[in-house]
Design an enzyme around this catalytic site. Structure first.
Site, PDB file in Angstrom:
ATOM      1  CB  SER A  52      -2.352  -3.478   3.424  1.00 41.89           C
ATOM      2  OG  SER A  52      -3.470  -2.851   2.858  1.00 41.89           O
ATOM      3  CG  ASN A  72      -4.301  -8.269   7.027  1.00 43.80           C
ATOM      4  OD1 ASN A  72      -3.307  -8.521   7.720  1.00 43.80           O
ATOM      5  ND2 ASN A  72      -5.535  -8.475   7.458  1.00 43.80           N
ATOM      6  CG  HIS A  79      -6.444  -4.069   6.979  1.00 40.81           C
ATOM      7  ND1 HIS A  79      -6.439  -4.893   5.864  1.00 40.81           N
ATOM      8  CD2 HIS A  79      -5.587  -3.055   6.689  1.00 40.81           C
ATOM      9  CE1 HIS A  79      -5.630  -4.392   4.950  1.00 40.81           C
ATOM     10  NE2 HIS A  79      -5.086  -3.289   5.430  1.00 40.81           N
TER      11      HIS A  79
END
Length: 269
Positions: free
Chosen positions: A98, A122, A243
């Site tokens: 992320s 992700n 996620h």
């Protein structure tokens, strides 16, 4: 059995674990906004069997000192360069999740010689206008201090995962996050999806782009677009997950990462 994570600190204030159990190349793990080193526990346990594993708390997260002012994504990239230099790391295998994936992209773009391989879990890449508007609105809310730290759980997990250990861990980490460190990182995250996105065609090291099929913000389409652009890119999309795929599908993610660690540049055309 999971090990207890005993942190050390660099002179500049980055908190990290450095596990030398095996003689393999260093693998550096960068978590996402609101998380800390513990979010990598399954990967630390698995990868440390064969590799040196270094995991670090992002600035203002866990036990790491915050960055000054209102840092942009480039400031987090500079921070990671400094961290690697302080540890004297040779060419890294860099894994980012992320926000960590955005930082890893910046490292690959600005200092490719420091990387052996890069893996984005992700990651976000060139959001749609609608997605950008939504994430910037969340950034404004977080900066105001009037936000629910548990709100991301609804986006990050499938309904059937809410009774899982992974859900409980992430909930605990979000509940304990430093509000200012979280807000600073989220501001950079909200505008960082296009900062280094144009560099993938120039990044020669083997690159993995992995996401969960159900991740509505770090989508499979984003992963596929980055993999097409990268000269030595491959994509992996894990069905039935969102996620926090490294925690909800750890065995599959670990298997893919172990394979990625065998890739060589000339073998990924």
């Amino acid at each position: 059995m999971s090990r207890t994570l005993q942190r050390s600190k660099t002179p500049s204030g980055a908190a990290f674990v450095d596990i030398h159990d095996a003689s393999g190349e260093p693998v550096v793990l960068l978590h996402g906004v609101g998380m800390r080193i513990e979010a990598w526990q399954p990967q630390i346990d698995f990868l440390s069997r064969t590799h040196r594993v270094v995991a670090v708390d992002l600035p203002g997260h866990g036990c790491s000192s915050p960055l000054a002012g209102q840092p942009a994504l480039g400031d987090y990239v500079t921070w990671l360069h400094r961290f690697a230099a302080e540890l004297g790391l040779p060419a890294m295998n860099l894994v980012g999740h992320s926000m960590g994936a955005l930082i890893a992209t910046g490292v690959a773009a600005t200092a490719p010689a420091t990387l052996k391989r890069v893996a984005l879990l992700n990651g976000v890449h060139r959001r749609t206008p609608e997605a950008r508007s939504a994430v910037e609105a969340r950034a404004t809310e977080i900066t105001s201090g009037l936000f629910d730290p548990q709100a991301p759980l609804q986006r990050w997990f499938e309904e059937e995962e809410k009774s899982s250990e992974a859900y409980a861990l992430v909930s605990d980490l979000l509940r304990s996050v430093d509000a200012e460190g979280y807000a600073a990182a989220y501001r950079a995250f909200s505008t960082g999806d296009s900062v280094y996105s144009g560099y993938w065609g120039e990044i020669r090291c083997p690159a993995l782009f992995l996401t969960g099929e159900g991740d509505r913000n770090s989508t499979s389409e984003m992963a596929e677009e980055m993999a097409r652009a990268a000269p030595h890119g491959r994509v992996a999309v894990i069905a039935g997950h969102r996620h926090m795929v490294n925690l909800t599908a750890p065995d599959e993610v670990n298997r893919i990462l172990a394979d990625w660690l065998t890739w060589e540049e000339e073998g990924n055309d």
